[in-house]
Design an enzyme around this catalytic site. Structure first.
Site, mmCIF file in Angstrom:
data_model
loop_
_atom_site.group_PDB
_atom_site.id
_atom_site.type_symbol
_atom_site.label_atom_id
_atom_site.label_comp_id
_atom_site.label_asym_id
_atom_site.label_seq_id
_atom_site.Cartn_x
_atom_site.Cartn_y
_atom_site.Cartn_z
ATOM 1 N N ASN A 10 0.872 -1.175 0.000
ATOM 2 C CA ASN A 10 0.000 0.000 0.000
ATOM 3 C C ASN A 10 0.906 1.221 0.000
ATOM 4 O O ASN A 10 1.535 1.519 1.019
ATOM 5 C CB ASN A 10 -0.900 -0.029 1.247
ATOM 6 C CG ASN A 10 -1.681 1.253 1.436
ATOM 7 O OD1 ASN A 10 -1.775 2.079 0.528
ATOM 8 N ND2 ASN A 10 -2.245 1.425 2.620
ATOM 9 N N TRP A 11 0.977 1.884 -1.138
ATOM 10 C CA TRP A 11 1.891 3.027 -1.249
ATOM 11 C C TRP A 11 1.348 4.282 -0.579
ATOM 12 O O TRP A 11 2.057 5.257 -0.427
ATOM 13 C CB TRP A 11 2.215 3.297 -2.729
ATOM 14 C CG TRP A 11 3.280 2.384 -3.263
ATOM 15 C CD1 TRP A 11 3.762 1.252 -2.670
ATOM 16 C CD2 TRP A 11 4.015 2.542 -4.486
ATOM 17 N NE1 TRP A 11 4.750 0.690 -3.448
ATOM 18 C CE2 TRP A 11 4.918 1.460 -4.580
ATOM 19 C CE3 TRP A 11 3.993 3.474 -5.524
ATOM 20 C CZ2 TRP A 11 5.796 1.293 -5.652
ATOM 21 C CZ3 TRP A 11 4.854 3.313 -6.606
ATOM 22 C CH2 TRP A 11 5.757 2.228 -6.668
ATOM 23 N N LYS A 12 0.065 4.283 -0.231
ATOM 24 C CA LYS A 12 -0.552 5.475 0.389
ATOM 25 C C LYS A 12 -0.319 6.696 -0.514
ATOM 26 O O LYS A 12 -0.319 6.547 -1.726
ATOM 27 C CB LYS A 12 -0.012 5.672 1.806
ATOM 28 C CG LYS A 12 -0.101 4.384 2.623
ATOM 29 C CD LYS A 12 0.146 4.576 4.078
ATOM 30 C CE LYS A 12 -0.001 3.234 4.792
ATOM 31 N NZ LYS A 12 0.101 3.343 6.250
ATOM 32 N N HIS A 93 -9.413 1.434 5.032
ATOM 33 C CA HIS A 93 -8.128 1.618 5.724
ATOM 34 C C HIS A 93 -8.333 2.590 6.898
ATOM 35 O O HIS A 93 -9.090 3.550 6.785
ATOM 36 C CB HIS A 93 -7.070 2.157 4.757
ATOM 37 C CG HIS A 93 -5.699 2.103 5.342
ATOM 38 N ND1 HIS A 93 -5.255 3.045 6.250
ATOM 39 C CD2 HIS A 93 -4.700 1.213 5.202
ATOM 40 C CE1 HIS A 93 -4.022 2.725 6.622
ATOM 41 N NE2 HIS A 93 -3.674 1.619 6.006
ATOM 42 N N GLU A 95 -6.646 4.920 8.011
ATOM 43 C CA GLU A 95 -6.357 6.332 7.731
ATOM 44 C C GLU A 95 -7.565 7.003 7.092
ATOM 45 O O GLU A 95 -7.819 8.183 7.304
ATOM 46 C CB GLU A 95 -5.107 6.443 6.846
ATOM 47 C CG GLU A 95 -3.847 6.140 7.656
ATOM 48 C CD GLU A 95 -2.685 5.587 6.871
ATOM 49 O OE1 GLU A 95 -2.679 5.668 5.625
ATOM 50 O OE2 GLU A 95 -1.757 5.045 7.516
ATOM 51 N N GLU A 163 -5.338 -4.550 10.950
ATOM 52 C CA GLU A 163 -4.269 -3.567 11.107
ATOM 53 C C GLU A 163 -4.508 -2.739 12.364
ATOM 54 O O GLU A 163 -5.264 -1.761 12.334
ATOM 55 C CB GLU A 163 -4.251 -2.624 9.896
ATOM 56 C CG GLU A 163 -3.992 -3.320 8.580
ATOM 57 C CD GLU A 163 -3.432 -2.346 7.567
ATOM 58 O OE1 GLU A 163 -2.312 -2.594 7.115
ATOM 59 O OE2 GLU A 163 -4.082 -1.345 7.253
ATOM 60 N N GLY A 169 2.864 2.298 10.708
ATOM 61 C CA GLY A 169 3.880 3.331 10.520
ATOM 62 C C GLY A 169 4.650 3.683 11.786
ATOM 63 O O GLY A 169 5.368 4.678 11.820
ATOM 64 N N SER A 208 3.524 -2.081 10.323
ATOM 65 C CA SER A 208 4.969 -2.181 10.550
ATOM 66 C C SER A 208 5.546 -3.552 10.211
ATOM 67 O O SER A 208 6.457 -4.036 10.893
ATOM 68 C CB SER A 208 5.319 -1.792 11.998
ATOM 69 O OG SER A 208 4.984 -0.429 12.223
ATOM 70 N N GLY A 229 2.796 -1.226 4.286
ATOM 71 C CA GLY A 229 2.861 0.170 3.870
ATOM 72 C C GLY A 229 4.282 0.572 3.532
ATOM 73 O O GLY A 229 4.766 0.349 2.420
ATOM 74 N N GLY A 230 4.981 1.135 4.510
ATOM 75 C CA GLY A 230 6.317 1.694 4.274
ATOM 76 C C GLY A 230 7.271 0.757 3.557
ATOM 77 O O GLY A 230 7.986 1.166 2.640
HETATM 78 P P1 PGA Z 1 2.980 0.280 7.546
HETATM 79 O O1 PGA Z 1 1.481 0.514 6.987
HETATM 80 O O2 PGA Z 1 3.445 -1.034 7.009
HETATM 81 O O3 PGA Z 1 3.766 1.448 7.037
HETATM 82 O O4 PGA Z 1 2.870 0.259 9.046
HETATM 83 C C1 PGA Z 1 0.594 -0.552 6.889
HETATM 84 C C2 PGA Z 1 -0.718 -0.069 6.320
HETATM 85 O O5 PGA Z 1 -1.183 1.009 6.708
HETATM 86 O O6 PGA Z 1 -1.317 -0.746 5.464
#
Ligand code: PGA
Length: 248
Positions: A10-12, A93, A95, A163, A169, A208, A229-230
Site C-alpha cells: 500500500n503506497w498510500k 483503511h 487512515e 491492522e 507506521g 509495521s 505500507g512503508g
Molecule cells: P505500515 O502501513 O506497514 O507502514 O505500518 C501498513 C498499512 O497502513 O497498510
C-alpha cells in the site's frame, strides 16, 4: 484448509513516475514465487502507468467511491480504477476511517461496489491503542467486521486485513500471540456470519511489517498474508517479505 499467502503493498500518498521502477524488481520476485499472490495498491494517478509497466503484477487502488458514477467531485469509482488497470482495491483503511470519517456502512458500500464491478477488495479493520489498553480490541474489531462485511462476501474476491491503528507506521507490532488471537477471533466472527466460506477467506496482518519480522508474523496461525505500507515502497524491502512468504 490451505490458503495461498497474499502479500499486498500500500503506497498510500507516496510515489511518482520515477518510483514505478521499483515495480520491476517486485514483479520479478512475484514471478519467482508462484505459490504466493503479490499485489500493490498505488495512488489513483499511478494505476494506469503501473499496470502498463508490469502487466503481470496485480495493481490496485487504495480506495474507491461506493457509487458507480455521479456528482462526487474528486472521487473515483470501481469501474474507473478497473479501466485504468486495477484488479483490486483496499477499502476501510484506518487512515480513511480517521481522516475521512468513513463508517462501517461506508466501507461496506465500497466493498459492494468493488464486487459489483468485478474487482477484488481488501477490507481493513483494527483497533486504536486506547481501545486495546481498555481491553476492547476484539470487541471493536469484530464489530467492524459485522458492520462492514459486504453482501456476497466470499473468499474469491474479498480478504480481510487486521491492522491495529497503533502499529501502522510506528515500528511497533503486536506480539505474534496477540496477532494469532485476533485473527482467530476474526475467523470465528466470519464463520458466524458466512459459515464455511470463512475458512477460505484470507486474513492479512498489517502494521509495521518489515523483512525482519515478516517470517514470524506470517507464520502465526490464521495469518494468510500481509498488508505492507512503508516497506512496500522499495523492492529492496518488499521483495524479502515476498520471499519470506514463499518459504512458509
Ligand atoms: P505500515 O502501513 O506497514 O507502514 O505500518 C501498513 C498499512 O497502513 O497498510
Amino acid at each position: 484448509m490451505t490458503r495461498r499467502k497474499l502479500i499486498a503493498g500500500n503506497w498510500k500518498m507516496n510515489g511518482d513516475a520515477a518510483a514505478l521502477a521499483e515495480l520491476d524488481g517486485i514483479a520479478a520476485a512475484a514471478k519467482a514465487a508462484p505459490r504466493v499472490d503479490v499485489a500493490i495498491a498505488v495512488p489513483a494517478t499511478l494505476i494506469a502507468p503501473a499496470h502498463a509497466r508490469v502487466p503481470g503484477l496485480s495493481i490496485g487502488a487504495e480506495d474507491i467511491h461506493a457509487a458507480d458514477k455521479g456528482a462526487h467531485t474528486g472521487c473515483v469509482s470501481a469501474a474507473m480504477v478497473k479501466e485504468a488497470g486495477a484488479s483490486f482495491t483496499i477499502v476501510g483503511h484506518s487512515e480513511r476511517r480517521a481522516d475521512q470519517h468513513e463508517t462501517d456502512a461506508d466501507v461496506r458500500g465500497k466493498a459492494e461496489a468493488a464486487r459489483r464491478n468485478g474487482i477484488a477488495a481488501i477490507l481493513c479493520v483494527g483497533e486504536t491503542l486506547e481501545q486495546r489498553d481498555a481491553g476492547h480490541a476484539e470487541a471493536v474489531v469484530t464489530a467492524q467486521i459485522a458492520g462492514s462485511l459486504p453482501e456476497g462476501a466470499a473468499a474469491d474476491w474479498l480478504s480481510i486485513a487486521y491492522e491495529p491503528v497503533w502499529a501502522i507506521g510506528t515500528g511497533r507490532t503486536p506480539t505474534v500471540g496477540d496477532v494469532a488471537a485476533m485473527h482467530g477471533a476474526i475467523r470465528a466472527k466470519l464463520r458466524a456470519l458466512i459459515g464455511g466460506e470463512a475458512d477460505k477467506m484470507r486474513l492479512l496482518y498489517g502494521g509495521s511489517v518489515t523483512p525482519d519480522n515478516a517470517t514470524e508474523l506470517l507464520g502465526a496461525s490464521d495469518v494468510d498474508g500481509a498488508l505492507v505500507g512503508g516497506a512496500s515502497l522499495t523492492a529492496a524491502k518488499f521483495v524479502p517479505i515476498i520471499e519470506a512468504a514463499a518459504k512458509l
